[in-house]
Scaffold this active site. Structure first.
Site, mmCIF file in Angstrom:
data_model
loop_
_atom_site.group_PDB
_atom_site.id
_atom_site.type_symbol
_atom_site.label_atom_id
_atom_site.label_comp_id
_atom_site.label_asym_id
_atom_site.label_seq_id
_atom_site.Cartn_x
_atom_site.Cartn_y
_atom_site.Cartn_z
ATOM 1 N N GLY A 10 0.814 -1.215 0.000
ATOM 2 C CA GLY A 10 0.000 0.000 0.000
ATOM 3 C C GLY A 10 0.838 1.251 0.000
ATOM 4 O O GLY A 10 2.070 1.214 0.036
ATOM 5 N N ARG A 11 0.131 2.356 -0.033
ATOM 6 C CA ARG A 11 0.797 3.655 -0.005
ATOM 7 C C ARG A 11 0.434 4.374 1.279
ATOM 8 O O ARG A 11 -0.738 4.523 1.610
ATOM 9 C CB ARG A 11 0.389 4.503 -1.202
ATOM 10 C CG ARG A 11 0.990 5.899 -1.165
ATOM 11 C CD ARG A 11 0.921 6.614 -2.489
ATOM 12 N NE ARG A 11 1.604 7.895 -2.405
ATOM 13 C CZ ARG A 11 1.945 8.625 -3.446
ATOM 14 N NH1 ARG A 11 1.677 8.198 -4.663
ATOM 15 N NH2 ARG A 11 2.556 9.784 -3.290
ATOM 16 N N GLY A 12 1.449 4.820 1.995
ATOM 17 C CA GLY A 12 1.225 5.588 3.211
ATOM 18 C C GLY A 12 1.602 7.033 2.981
ATOM 19 O O GLY A 12 1.848 7.462 1.860
ATOM 20 N N PHE A 56 5.685 4.641 -0.342
ATOM 21 C CA PHE A 56 5.129 3.325 -0.615
ATOM 22 C C PHE A 56 5.579 2.359 0.477
ATOM 23 O O PHE A 56 6.708 2.431 0.966
ATOM 24 C CB PHE A 56 5.591 2.834 -1.983
ATOM 25 C CG PHE A 56 5.169 3.728 -3.114
ATOM 26 C CD1 PHE A 56 3.864 3.716 -3.573
ATOM 27 C CD2 PHE A 56 6.071 4.597 -3.705
ATOM 28 C CE1 PHE A 56 3.460 4.546 -4.604
ATOM 29 C CE2 PHE A 56 5.684 5.433 -4.736
ATOM 30 C CZ PHE A 56 4.371 5.410 -5.192
ATOM 31 N N VAL A 57 4.689 1.440 0.834
ATOM 32 C CA VAL A 57 4.961 0.522 1.936
ATOM 33 C C VAL A 57 5.095 -0.901 1.400
ATOM 34 O O VAL A 57 4.257 -1.362 0.613
ATOM 35 C CB VAL A 57 3.842 0.589 2.998
ATOM 36 C CG1 VAL A 57 4.184 -0.318 4.180
ATOM 37 C CG2 VAL A 57 3.632 2.027 3.461
ATOM 38 N N LYS A 67 8.637 1.549 4.767
ATOM 39 C CA LYS A 67 8.082 2.662 3.994
ATOM 40 C C LYS A 67 9.214 3.331 3.226
ATOM 41 O O LYS A 67 10.139 3.887 3.810
ATOM 42 C CB LYS A 67 7.386 3.679 4.894
ATOM 43 C CG LYS A 67 6.762 4.832 4.088
ATOM 44 C CD LYS A 67 5.809 5.672 4.907
ATOM 45 C CE LYS A 67 6.547 6.584 5.856
ATOM 46 N NZ LYS A 67 5.640 7.557 6.498
ATOM 47 N N ASP A 104 -2.537 14.182 11.246
ATOM 48 C CA ASP A 104 -3.091 13.421 10.120
ATOM 49 C C ASP A 104 -3.787 12.153 10.608
ATOM 50 O O ASP A 104 -3.541 11.061 10.104
ATOM 51 C CB ASP A 104 -1.990 13.080 9.126
ATOM 52 C CG ASP A 104 -2.551 12.733 7.740
ATOM 53 O OD1 ASP A 104 -3.682 13.161 7.435
ATOM 54 O OD2 ASP A 104 -1.869 12.043 6.972
#
Length: 625
Positions: free
Chosen positions: A302-304, A308-309, A323, A426
């Site tokens: 996934g993208r954090g 990118f993770v 990450k 966030d």
């Protein structure tokens, strides 16, 4: 002939007498501030292109009228203008000033009905003058102690606004007609700016807090400030140039010695080394490449935030999440170091622990990596809103309750468990990870910001995610612990309602776009069950229904945390106590407009709520305090 002359003379005398008896059309308001205050004219420049811009423009113009009305209140004791002719004259004068700024020639007619500025006995509790105000409310009110000075400080501004709403409530009670609430609020603003505040309606106090006028740049009321700023700027520039020159010399002297190697790494074999002063492990890039199969697509999970993770496995068998930080508008070397320094010293069961990091510099770019413990159940957002063909069982009530409490405890640690306090900035579903036991851990501190005790941050660079940003932070960069509380409230509502923070697929009322407005409107209408995720209302396999009272309490806390007014949000500690039932949840307050809110506009019959209140773009009035 004599009769004709006599007739003309009598006609002239009659007309002269009529003019003398007609109400004066001279405007008593001075609008010179329209040209001197650096107010933001952007929305007025495009008011004909969108309803949102029009509403924001009208809000700014209402404030520009409110300033001289407050001046006049102090000089004459009158809250409004005496008659319609005077009001029309004042609006014409304002339009002349606006036209000189190359703005549209019909803005005042587009925004206002002249009658709204004319005083009458039915406006608000029959108040027309300051004498009426004192006779209704007494010689002093909550405004006198809360709004007299220091309102550029966010905490004091909060207190002033809260006092304003208390006085408004008193006026509505005296008036007996809740539909006059908007007018009463305008009276509160005018009185606070014109009578109570020591610096006056055009001061920083009044403009930034009472009127919440959107400005292009901070106000500087004295020429001396400009001089000092210029001197400091020149001095800083000279000093900066000297520092840069020194760094360039150091680079050419020592740069080649470190070029191409991991920053902070000493070549001591394949074992990771503990970096001094942080406690985090610094990995060699080769170790991370091996663990993630050269960051293959197969390992991509996934993208954090900012990167990118990838899933990886270390030689000792431990599973990690790496990450790979990518360059963006917000992230650079300084923020990477900030993230490492902050996270490496945080130890709490509801925070994702940092295992280590790596940073590589080469000729083309800097590469940065953060290494975390792997959370096997992914993130909260994936469980609430599965994508594609992914099928997941809806989260049970015990799971939802546990996740909310875990996040609250993690935030409480950040706000009160470390010194100085840390604001995450966030908080959202994708930054809440779930471990093997479905316990929640707050992740991604790439935006975290440390705070000095008792301070609120003012920043020109707002970081975060739309739909979760507190209005006062999104609009003015005012960052406090309550900014995280707002985001937490939105997350609670997502968990309890099964609905996204911003629902762009919804048609119909604009009130349905934002989950905060949608949930509040249902709860205030007594339709709490309609706000809850339907799976929570169905009986579980055991035949026992979920505890409706507790679920409603969680929903109410979410609404309270996500209130647009800072002063009405609880701290995260109080929110946690409410969730756990240690203290009572106060009655859900109305979502009252702040001082001079853009969501109110005039139609032919009076004030109505504008769709801008719940639109996708949040305007200056939506936020305050």
């Amino acid at each position: 002939m004599p009769n004709s002359i006599l007739f003309l003379l009598l006609s002239f005398l009659y007309l002269t007498n009529c003019v003398a008896q007609s109400p004066s059309q001279t405007c008593p308001l001075d609008f010179s501030h329209v040209l001197t205050i650096p107010w933001n004219t952007t929305d007025c420049q495009k008011s004909d292109k969108s309803a949102d811009s029009k509403n924001s423009c009208c809000q700014s113009l209402l404030t520009l009228i409110g300033i001289p009305l407050a001046h006049r209140l102090k000089q004459t004791s009158n809250f409004r203008l005496p008659n319609l002719a005077t009001s029309i004259s004042c609006l014409n004068n304002l339009q002349t000033k606006l036209s000189s700024l190359s703005l549209s020639s019909n803005l005042t007619s587009l925004c206002f009905d002249p009658n709204q500025f004319v005083i009458n006995n039915e406006t608000c509790a029959g108040i027309q003058t300051t004498q009426d105000w004192v006779s209704r409310l007494g010689p002093s009110t909550a405004l006198d102690s809360a709004c007299s000075s220091g309102l550029t400080d966010l905490t004091r501004c909060d207190a002033c606004v809260a006092a304003g709403f208390r006085v408004q409530k008193q006026l509505i009670t005296l008036d007996g007609n809740s539909s006059h609430g908007v007018y009463c609020y305008h009276f509160v603003v005018t009185y606070a700016a014109g009578i109570v505040n020591k610096k006056g309606p055009e001061s920083d106090d009044a403009l930034s807090c009472l009127f919440s006028l959107s400005l292009r740049s901070p106000l500087n009321s004295k020429k001396k400030r400009h001089t000092v700023a210029l001197a400091l700027g020149i001095t800083g520039a000279i000093f900066g140039a000297l520092v840069i020159a020194g760094l360039i010399c150091l680079y050419f002297r020592f740069g080649k010695a470190v070029k191409g190697g991991e920053v902070g790494w000493e070549d001591q074999g394949s074992r990771p080394k503990w970096r001094p002063n942080t406690g985090s492990i610094w990995f060699k890039i080769e170790e991370l490449e091996k663990a993630t199969n050269n960051f293959s697509q197969k390992n991509f999970i996934g993208r954090g935030g900012f990167g990118f993770v990838y899933k990886g496995v270390l030689p000792d068998g431990s599973v990690i999440a790496v990450k790979k930080v990518i360059e963006s508008e917000f992230q650079g070397d300084a923020e990477f170091r900030n993230e490492v320094e902050i996270i490496s010293n945080l130890k709490h069961r509801n925070l994702v622990p940092l295992r280590g990091c790596s940073m590589v510099d080469d000729d083309s770019e800097s590469q940065r990596y953060l290494v975390y413990d792997y959370m096997s159940n992914g993130n909260l957002d994936d469980h609430l809103f599965p994508r594609g063909e992914t099928t997941k069982m809806p989260l049970s009530w015990p799971q939802r309750k546990s996740i909310i409490l875990d996040v609250a405890k993690g935030l409480a640690y950040l706000h009160y468990g470390v010194k100085p306090a840390i604001y995450h900035r966030d908080i959202k579903g994708t930054n809440i990870l779930l471990d093997v036991d479905m316990r929640a851990r707050v992740a991604d501190f790439g935006l975290a910001k440390q705070s000095r005790e008792g301070e609120s941050h003012l920043t020109t660079r707002v970081a975060g995610t739309h739909g979760y940003l507190a209005p006062e932070y999104a609009l003015y960069g005012q960052l406090t612990e309550k900014s995280d509380v707002y985001s937490f409230g939105v997350v609670i509502l997502e968990i309890m309602c099964g609905r996204k923070a911003l629902d762009l697929s919804t048609s119909g009322s604009p009130n349905t776009f934002l989950i905060t407005d949608w949930a509040w409107s249902l709860v205030k209408a007594g339709k709490t069950e309609e706000a809850l995720e339907q799976s929570l209302l169905r009986e579980e396999g055991s035949g026992l229904s979920n505890p409706k009272g507790i679920m409603e309490r969680f929903l109410q806390v979410g609404i309270l945390c996500a209130h647009v007014l800072v002063a009405l949000r609880p701290t995260i500690l109080d929110a946690l106590k409410m969730l756990e039932g240690d203290i009572e949840v106060p009655p859900i307050p109305d979502r009252p407009v702040p001082l001079a809110h853009p969501s109110y506009r005039m139609d032919g019959n009076g004030f109505t709520i504008s769709p801008a209140l719940s639109g996708l773009q949040i305007h200056s009035g939506d936020m305050l305090r």
